[in-house]
Design an enzyme around this catalytic site. Sequence first.
Site, PDB file in Angstrom:
ATOM      1  CD  GLN A 179       5.057 -46.708  15.330  1.00 11.57           C
ATOM      2  OE1 GLN A 179       5.439 -47.873  14.571  1.00 11.57           O
ATOM      3  NE2 GLN A 179       4.861 -46.702  16.644  1.00 11.57           N
ATOM      4  CD  GLN A 209      11.365 -21.034  -1.484  1.00 12.64           C
ATOM      5  OE1 GLN A 209      12.266 -20.897  -0.697  1.00 12.64           O
ATOM      6  NE2 GLN A 209      11.431 -20.120  -2.721  1.00 12.64           N
ATOM      7  CD  GLU A 223      -1.981 -46.073  21.645  1.00 13.19           C
ATOM      8  OE1 GLU A 223      -2.223 -46.719  21.065  1.00 13.19           O
ATOM      9  OE2 GLU A 223      -0.762 -45.717  21.687  1.00 13.19           O
ATOM     10  CG  HIS A 237       6.129 -16.178  -5.095  1.00  7.68           C
ATOM     11  ND1 HIS A 237       7.160 -15.851  -5.903  1.00  7.68           N
ATOM     12  CD2 HIS A 237       5.512 -15.146  -4.413  1.00  7.68           C
ATOM     13  CE1 HIS A 237       7.162 -14.331  -5.597  1.00  7.68           C
ATOM     14  NE2 HIS A 237       6.279 -14.164  -4.611  1.00  7.68           N
ATOM     15  CB  CYS A 252      -0.902   0.037   1.225  1.00  6.92           C
ATOM     16  SG  CYS A 252      -1.901   1.291   1.355  1.00  6.92           S
ATOM     17  N   GLY A 275       5.795  -8.408   8.046  1.00  7.33           N
ATOM     18  CA  GLY A 275       7.271  -8.409   8.444  1.00  7.33           C
ATOM     19  C   GLY A 275       7.426  -6.883   9.008  1.00  7.33           C
ATOM     20  NE  ARG A 290     -20.312 -42.558   8.620  1.00  3.40           N
ATOM     21  CZ  ARG A 290     -21.503 -42.070   8.970  1.00  3.40           C
ATOM     22  NH1 ARG A 290     -22.124 -42.262  10.188  1.00  3.40           N
ATOM     23  NH2 ARG A 290     -22.398 -42.222   7.730  1.00  3.40           N
ATOM     24  CG  ASP A 321      12.573 -14.492   3.589  1.00  4.89           C
ATOM     25  OD1 ASP A 321      12.521 -15.380   3.216  1.00  4.89           O
ATOM     26  OD2 ASP A 321      12.535 -13.356   3.354  1.00  4.89           O
TER      27      ASP A 321
END
Length: 827
Positions: free
Chosen positions: A710, A347, A675, A345, A136, A165, A701, A213
């Site tokens: 694993q 990344q 578990e 981009h 801007c 940033g 469900r 970064d």
Amino acid sequence: MWAPLDLSVVGSSLFISVSLTFAAVIFFLTFYSFSEEKEEQSAQRMAHVPGKHEHADTMGIGKAIAVLTSGGDAQGMNAAVRAVVRVGIYTGAKVFFVHEGYQGLVDGGDNIREATWESVSMMLQLGGTVIGSARCKDFRDREGRLKAARNLVKRGITNLCVIGGDGSLTGADTFRAEWSGLLQDLVKTGGITAEEAKNSSHLNIVGMVGSIDNDFCGTDMTIGTDSALHRIMEIVDAITTTAQSHQRTFVLEVMGRHCGYLALVTALASGADWVFIPESPPEDDWEEHLCRRLTETRNRGSRLNIIIVAEGAIDKHGKPITSEDIKSLVVKRLGYDTRVTILGHVQRGGTPSAFDRILGSRMGVEAVMALLEGTPDTPACVVSLSGNQAIRLPLMECVQVTKDVTTAMNEGRFDESLKLRGRSFQNNWNVYKILAHVHPPTAKSGYNLAVMNVGAPAAGMNAAVRSTVRIGLIHGHRMLAVHDGFEGLAEGKVEEIGWSGVGGWTGRGGSSLGTKRTLPKKYFEEISNTIANFNIHGLIVIGGFEAFTGSLELIEGRAKFEELCIPICVIPATVSNNIPGSDFSIGADTALNTITSTCDRIKQSAAGTKRRVFIIETMGGYCGYLATMAGLAAGADAAYIYEDPFTIRDLELNVSHLTEKMKTTVKRGLILRNEKCNENYTTEFIFNLYSEEGKGIFDTRKNVLGHMQQGGSPTPFDRNFGTKMGAKAVAWMSGKIKECSRHGRIFANTADSACLLGMRRRALVFQPLIELKQETDFEHRIPKTQWWLKLRPILKILAKYKIDLDTSETAHLEHITRKRVSGEGAL
């Protein structure tokens, strides 16, 4: 991840400490920095801790908060926005989206809209920023800031949260500094009334750093960095397979115009042959050195070469080093088939990692607290992650130090720029150089070190073994690989392993050495014979709870078997993250990301079918780490764990909560269950309960994720963590062997000769195994105290449960001082 941690248990009590030591995840944590102070800056406490709010759910009444994202987008921004909105609404404040960054603030109108609880649903797993970001120019001019101020005042907004940033945060600070003058001008021109100006007399600003970064000084990890590393490593792994097929050299360019963090961690996690970063340009003869290094790698039997280049890479004289320059050099001098890949981009894109989701969520909570506690005298601050803690730092101090790094590089003061990046960055650089550029010495130490895996497989084990073997060779030791855990040690499954024997292991999942849960007690005599036959002087055990308990058994066996009197080092590696003495275990981050991505798919399915609740069972034994952190990262409605006891009334409350949720626009539910959280309230029981109580309201469900947790390739965090843990363990072992050497024989029977290497808050520390027995619940195979339990209240608040909010431990406002930190710190 997070990354933030501290050791305090929150049972079933429903409160939240806003200064919760965060991790994640934290993976994370902490994640690549191992929670070291990034700028080698020590924080000096500047303000006292705010008092407790007796009624936190009303502290925002009559106030309004606006949240915007600005500058380059980063994965995890949406998690931060979601947390700001939901916690803000929880406190009674009105919360507004500002769409399109500062441009939306200037333009006003529909760009500034009130947010609702439902409006941030399904944002958590989305990359980028849902509310938009834009550069801007208008906001840089006072005229534009006048318009922005008027738009805020007209809506009664006096609290602004900026995610971006250093440029975006600097703009916010300028806006705040001019606020009084802007209001005076607006009153004079009739833009606002005097009454409106009085009601909006001061503006509170809080920033969160969103940047892939990781270039902002003051925080260990910025939002988006971990996700960017995930994207990069996915591509590196894919390129590795094609490069091996054709014996090619690949030059990969990653983002980082002024910061080499992404390039450096990628090189460390992938075992790259060379890395170019702006903070440490190569020597003037780097061309010769590079070609020699590539040739040596090929001569060792490797079929590929990987070179990582930060986009801002330069030589000692400030001349750019480009990917094409490197390709031309390799082709001309070596004749290797060479390709260049510029990631660009990609990344920035994709789904945020579990760490970035938890980091964004945690920072969002802290940002709201900082805004609502702000006064006219409170400077604009940035919410940061320092080691295991959420802290607040004066915004402009952080910006200034960040600029100092760039200035140092521009002026050729590269040693200073490395120091300003912090001890973590320097240690990453030093470990990489050792692993990639140093030849094993011709002079030998005369000592033999054995390395083994014990327990269930965990992603990152192989990275730890690779680092252990290569650092051991560099120390001059003869390295021995033990196959199939303690059972293999008893059976003599031991072989010498060299530099090339662990080539390409960083990206492999599972355990290439083989691992078993067998404990050593019944094999003491056979193990003693093996140790004697192979003349083993030190043992590094990489594994889970069995590695911990098995090593304790070896200590007990020392009384009868002298051969067991050798130094022992345990490196925690288990998806359950249940080893005492360490806040993180190798493999837990990979498992957490696997669960999170699976939950994303399940939530998407539920969103399509409507009125559906999924019950998901996770691994972990009695440890609820995976269920809790995955619940935070995936936006679960509840997570049932052993450490936080629950009753049938709690289950009824959760069902009622979901029934009310189905009346909103968010017609889905996600429940996680560890578990072994309760022997009676099994996954089947909870499924049946929800099915019965939800009849006519929602369908239910269930999914048991099982051993998929694993598997898979290790995440960047687990690769990096394993690599550094292995290097640290060998350095300790080398010193301990010399310390315990008498007349050519090793005799180690003191408590500190058998240690666990763990990550504790701000450092990697060696702790005697005997001492850790006191911290262990052996019956349930968990530590008695677990830091991550403090994060559970955040999960409940973000799921819209009305619980008490305790801000008595709110983060301190601190100063940054460039002061060398004493002590070793983390690796």
